[in-house]
Design a protein around this motif. Structure first.
Motif, PDB file in Angstrom:
ATOM      1  N   UNK A   1     -12.146 -47.094  54.759  1.00 15.23           N
ATOM      2  CA  UNK A   1     -13.105 -47.950  54.073  1.00 15.23           C
ATOM      3  C   UNK A   1     -12.864 -49.370  54.561  1.00 15.23           C
ATOM      4  N   UNK A   2     -13.857 -49.967  55.178  1.00 15.48           N
ATOM      5  CA  UNK A   2     -13.741 -51.319  55.696  1.00 15.48           C
ATOM      6  C   UNK A   2     -14.737 -52.182  54.944  1.00 15.48           C
ATOM      7  N   UNK A   3     -14.226 -53.225  54.290  1.00 12.55           N
ATOM      8  CA  UNK A   3     -15.070 -54.032  53.436  1.00 12.55           C
ATOM      9  C   UNK A   3     -15.765 -55.155  54.155  1.00 12.55           C
TER      10      UNK A   3
ATOM     11  N   UNK B   1      -1.738 -43.447  56.737  1.00 14.23           N
ATOM     12  CA  UNK B   1      -2.600 -44.088  55.776  1.00 14.23           C
ATOM     13  C   UNK B   1      -1.984 -45.416  55.364  1.00 14.23           C
ATOM     14  N   UNK B   2      -2.771 -46.454  55.459  1.00 15.66           N
ATOM     15  CA  UNK B   2      -2.262 -47.765  55.087  1.00 15.66           C
ATOM     16  C   UNK B   2      -3.413 -48.675  54.715  1.00 15.66           C
ATOM     17  N   UNK B   3      -3.078 -49.747  54.047  1.00 21.92           N
ATOM     18  CA  UNK B   3      -4.055 -50.768  53.710  1.00 21.92           C
ATOM     19  C   UNK B   3      -3.595 -52.074  54.338  1.00 21.92           C
ATOM     20  N   UNK B   4      -4.514 -52.829  54.889  1.00 19.89           N
ATOM     21  CA  UNK B   4      -4.201 -54.073  55.556  1.00 19.89           C
ATOM     22  C   UNK B   4      -5.011 -55.184  54.899  1.00 19.89           C
ATOM     23  N   UNK B   5      -4.336 -56.155  54.295  1.00 17.54           N
ATOM     24  CA  UNK B   5      -5.015 -57.226  53.569  1.00 17.54           C
ATOM     25  C   UNK B   5      -5.862 -58.091  54.483  1.00 17.54           C
ATOM     26  N   UNK B   6      -5.442 -58.257  55.724  1.00 20.50           N
ATOM     27  CA  UNK B   6      -6.189 -59.119  56.637  1.00 20.50           C
ATOM     28  C   UNK B   6      -7.506 -58.502  57.080  1.00 20.50           C
ATOM     29  N   UNK B   7      -7.547 -57.207  57.255  1.00 20.43           N
ATOM     30  CA  UNK B   7      -8.770 -56.568  57.736  1.00 20.43           C
ATOM     31  C   UNK B   7      -9.619 -55.998  56.613  1.00 20.43           C
ATOM     32  N   UNK B   8      -9.133 -56.069  55.388  1.00 20.85           N
ATOM     33  CA  UNK B   8      -9.843 -55.480  54.246  1.00 20.85           C
ATOM     34  C   UNK B   8     -10.199 -54.039  54.550  1.00 20.85           C
TER      35      UNK B   8
ATOM     36  N   UNK C   1     -20.290 -52.001  48.806  1.00 24.03           N
ATOM     37  CA  UNK C   1     -20.730 -51.925  47.413  1.00 24.03           C
ATOM     38  C   UNK C   1     -19.996 -50.768  46.730  1.00 24.03           C
ATOM     39  N   UNK C   2     -20.059 -50.744  45.420  1.00 24.97           N
ATOM     40  CA  UNK C   2     -19.425 -49.656  44.675  1.00 24.97           C
ATOM     41  C   UNK C   2     -20.071 -48.312  45.014  1.00 24.97           C
ATOM     42  N   UNK C   3     -21.381 -48.300  45.205  1.00 26.46           N
ATOM     43  CA  UNK C   3     -22.062 -47.050  45.585  1.00 26.46           C
ATOM     44  C   UNK C   3     -21.617 -46.584  46.967  1.00 26.46           C
ATOM     45  N   UNK C   4     -21.460 -47.517  47.897  1.00 23.86           N
ATOM     46  CA  UNK C   4     -20.992 -47.154  49.240  1.00 23.86           C
ATOM     47  C   UNK C   4     -19.576 -46.580  49.186  1.00 23.86           C
ATOM     48  N   UNK C   5     -18.725 -47.178  48.376  1.00 24.52           N
ATOM     49  CA  UNK C   5     -17.352 -46.672  48.220  1.00 24.52           C
ATOM     50  C   UNK C   5     -17.389 -45.264  47.649  1.00 24.52           C
ATOM     51  N   UNK C   6     -18.150 -45.074  46.592  1.00 22.24           N
ATOM     52  CA  UNK C   6     -18.234 -43.760  45.954  1.00 22.24           C
ATOM     53  C   UNK C   6     -18.749 -42.707  46.946  1.00 22.24           C
TER      54      UNK C   6
ATOM     55  N   UNK D   1     -12.644 -54.233  44.390  1.00 22.04           N
ATOM     56  CA  UNK D   1     -11.966 -55.526  44.236  1.00 22.04           C
ATOM     57  C   UNK D   1     -11.103 -55.831  45.449  1.00 22.04           C
ATOM     58  N   UNK D   2     -10.404 -54.834  45.938  1.00 20.21           N
ATOM     59  CA  UNK D   2      -9.520 -55.042  47.081  1.00 20.21           C
ATOM     60  C   UNK D   2     -10.303 -55.282  48.377  1.00 20.21           C
ATOM     61  N   UNK D   3     -11.431 -54.601  48.544  1.00 26.58           N
ATOM     62  CA  UNK D   3     -12.219 -54.764  49.768  1.00 26.58           C
ATOM     63  C   UNK D   3     -13.102 -56.014  49.733  1.00 26.58           C
ATOM     64  N   UNK D   4     -13.468 -56.459  48.549  1.00 29.63           N
ATOM     65  CA  UNK D   4     -14.420 -57.564  48.418  1.00 29.63           C
ATOM     66  C   UNK D   4     -13.922 -58.596  47.408  1.00 29.63           C
TER      67      UNK D   4
END
Length: 97
Positions: free
Chosen positions: A21-23, A1-8, A26-31, A90-93
């Protein structure tokens, strides 16, 4: 599990399932993606209940962001869930604020 700032991209493990989760999302999509097991599906109530019992509740549900690992609350309508969704959004968008 990791987060990559370049690929959001944010990853996690929720209810024993790896999620990505790839940005932007929307907040509804995340939820819906984080709390996928509570989303309405074509399954019968009995099938959903059986799937819930297959999960090992000793494992923690987590999301990995650039800020660290965060526990996914069981209730998608809780204040903690709202905070997690806001942070992930916020992090994805970052340019959609």
């Amino acid at each position: 599990m990791a987060a990559d700032a370049n690929s959001r991209r944010i990853t996690g493990r929720v209810q024993g399932k790896d999620i990505t989760l790839v940005g932007p999302l929307s907040k509804d999509e995340i939820r819906n993606k984080v709390w996928w097991w509570q989303a309405p599906t074509a399954e019968t109530p009995e099938e959903r209940q059986h799937r819930r019992h297959e999960y090992d509740h000793d494992q923690r549900d987590v999301i990995a962001t650039l800020g660290g690992y965060y526990t996914v609350p069981g209730d998608p309508r809780s204040p903690e869930a709202d905070e997690l969704v806001d942070m992930v959004h916020t992090e994805l968008s970052p340019d959609r604020q």
